[in-house]
Design an enzyme around this catalytic site. Structure first.
Site, PDB file in Angstrom:
ATOM      1  CD  GLU A 167      -0.192   4.604   2.565  1.00  0.00           C
ATOM      2  OE1 GLU A 167      -0.777   3.524   2.772  1.00  0.00           O
ATOM      3  OE2 GLU A 167      -0.700   5.711   2.804  1.00  0.00           O
ATOM      4  CG  HIS A 224      -2.765   0.758   3.047  1.00  0.00           C
ATOM      5  ND1 HIS A 224      -2.848   1.950   2.355  1.00  0.00           N
ATOM      6  CD2 HIS A 224      -3.877   0.056   2.692  1.00  0.00           C
ATOM      7  CE1 HIS A 224      -3.938   1.962   1.620  1.00  0.00           C
ATOM      8  NE2 HIS A 224      -4.588   0.823   1.814  1.00  0.00           N
ATOM      9  CB  SER A 245      -7.462   2.171   0.735  1.00  0.00           C
ATOM     10  OG  SER A 245      -6.790   1.295  -0.128  1.00  0.00           O
TER      11      SER A 245
END
Length: 554
Positions: free
Chosen positions: A342, A455, A221
């Protein structure tokens, strides 16, 4: 009685499993640190673990909004057996993120402090020898506003793959990103902290069994974005030799697009600091307490104001796209990838306050695109065409929601990853792409059954969570062993391939990549259609400039 004491004293230094029972003590450039040995089932060699090792002075007082300075030396043996506090951040979100992504068996105690520039080290090496093992330095995610090093336990990755794992911390939020746009506070403190940690690794990791000439930086991320920033930064030269960005790269982000003056006027109002000069404002903010700055940070969120990485002429000399076009970056082998969904669950959950009644439909999608249009480098006039492209006449509400979430996944993660990979490939960089698609059992009770590859899901497998947590299936355990092997092979050789593994093609003109999951297989042209659509749309509709944006500052 004395005989009893003598026997125990002799046992204390008697080699067991190749090690004495005495805890490890290692020299650093600042002084000695005391760690602890932790054994992992099935491994004769225990892992030497050092927690909370300082790599810089506490960034307090005059060092707030200033480059990190080397840690002060000490003459005693510093105890490095307790987790360091996370950097200043919202405690509620810190706990949520820590609990969600932790690869520890137990819930970590939550400690937060502005004094936070520490790193953790996991070494499987015999510290009495010069082992020269590959080093993997983890940069945590959390949007550059939350997170910490300690939820990511490097024990399994270190033991299984015989690598030294280092997890680092860096200043977050206003502490890590505040910029006046001039010499009084240029910004990018978060990235300067990351660079300082990497310099510390160069100076010290050999004593922990690591090879300073074989350092891989990897992150997820905003940690993945940070990895790409360091690859593009001239300050990163010779500090690392390979890079992995998981679900985040610097392309198509809000880097350098904030109008500093407009943002700082809001900060000045919230903080009651005189903004007539940069120097006065910085000095005033340095006088604020940690809790006062936390309160200001919370209000910035309410105002939808986010701070960002700056094009400062130092960390980033130019816009990322320009640096890539000029091929003037650290051309190290690079793995780039993202997850199938995601926006499957965790990110929408974090955006609940922006979702009317929690629904995801055309109206909500339009609202979010308008909210983030400057960060996404798109004009508001493009929004109807974008929504139409993804929905294509679908009427079913559940299917609409799924397609809209896919759209946001493409915009924030998929398309930037492909664009970066193409630029790396065209610059002659050995590049490997992946798409992760698997649902970990650790989170199955928290999210919809349809979500596969949310994610952050790959983190559990990169760090060997199925080998550390209870209840993992054999499939999960084997998948984690494979992922750790891929990542560690890359750290060793700049190539993830190895004996007994599915072949991972290099990303070339055929755009081959690896789908990683219950079935791991090669595929081609990841998100090619979506990238073509966005490229054409952006060419026809260049982003609008508004009072809250600008291209860069020097």
């Amino acid at each position: 009685m004395w005989l009893h004491a003598l026997v125990w004293a002799s046992l204390a230094v008697c080699p067991i499993l190749g090690h004495s029972l005495l805890p490890p003590v290692v020299d650093t450039t600042q002084g000695k640190v005391l760690g602890k040995y932790i054994s992992l089932e099935g491994f004769e060699q225990p892992v030497a673990v050092f927690l909370g090792v300082p790599f810089a002075k506490p960034p307090l007082g005059s060092l707030r909004f200033a480059p990190p300075q080397p840690a002060e030396p000490w003459s005693f043996v510093k105890n490095a057996t307790s987790y360091p506090p996370m950097c200043s951040q919202d405690a509620g979100w810190a706990k949520i993120l820590s609990d969600m992504f932790s690869t520890e068996k137990e819930i970590l105690p939550l400690k937060i402090s502005e004094d936070c520039l520490y790193l953790n080290i996991y070494s499987p090496a015999d510290l009495t020898k010069s082992s020269q093992l590959p080093v993997m330095v983890w940069i945590h995610g959390g949007g550059l506003v939350i997170g910490g090093a300690s939820p990511y336990n490097g024990l399994a990755l270190s033991a299984h793959e015989n690598v030294v794992v280092v997890t680092i911390q860096y200043r977050l939020g206003i502490w890590g990103l505040f910029s006046t746009g001039d010499e009084h506070s240029p910004g990018n403190w978060a990235h300067l902290d990351q660079l300082a940690a990497l310099r510390w690794v160069q100076d010290n990791i050999a004593n922990f069994g690591g090879n300073p000439d074989s350092v891989t930086i990897f992150g997820e991320s905003s940690g993945g974005i940070s990895v790409s920033v360091l690859v593009l930064s001239p300050l990163g030269k010779d500090l690392f030799h390979r890079a992995i960005s998981e679900s985040g790269v610097v392309i198509n982000t809000n880097v350098g697009k904030k109008n500093i003056q407009a943002v700082n006027e809001i900060i000045a109002t919230l903080s009651q600091c005189n903004d007539t000069s940069s120097a006065a404002m910085v000095q005033c903010l340095r006088q604020k307490t940690e809790s006062e700055l936390l309160e200001i940070s919370g209000k910035l969120v309410q105002y939808n104001i986010s701070l960002s990485t700056m094009i400062d002429g130092v960390v980033l000399p130019k816009a990322p796209e320009e640096i890539l076009a000029e091929k003037s970056f650290n051309t190290v082998p690079y793995i780039v990838g993202f997850n199938k969904q995601e926006f499957g669950w965790i990110i929408p959950m974090m955006l609940q306050n922006l979702l009317p009644e929690g629904k995801m439909n055309e109206e909500t999608a339009s609202l979010l695109l308008r909210r983030f249009h400057s960060e996404l480098n798109i004009s508001e006039s493009m929004i109807p065409a974008v929504i139409e492209q993804y929905l294509r006449g679908v009427d079913d509400p559940a299917k609409k929601s799924e397609l809209i979430l896919d759209m946001f996944g493409d915009i924030f993660f998929g398309i930037p990853a492909v664009l970066l990979s193409r630029s790396l490939r065209d610059a002659g960089v050995s590049t490997y792409m992946y798409e992760f698609r698997y649902r970990p059992s650790f989170v199955s009770d928290k999210r919809p059954q349809t979500v596969e590859g949310d994610h952050g899901d790959e983190i559990f497998f990169v760090f060997g969570a199925p080998l550390l947590k209870e209840g993992a299936s054999e499939e999960e355990t084997n998948l984690s062993k494979m992922v750790m092997k891929f990542w560690a092979n890359f750290a060793r050789n700049g190539n993830p391939n190895g004996e007994g593994l599915p072949h991972w093609p290099e990303y070339d003109e055929q755009e081959g990549y690896l789908q990683i999951g219950a079935t791991t297989q090669q595929a081609q042209r990841l998100k090619a259609e979506e990238v073509a659509f966005w490229t054409e749309l952006l060419a026809k509709n260049p982003p609008e400039t508004d009072p809250t944006e600008h291209t860069e500052h020097k």
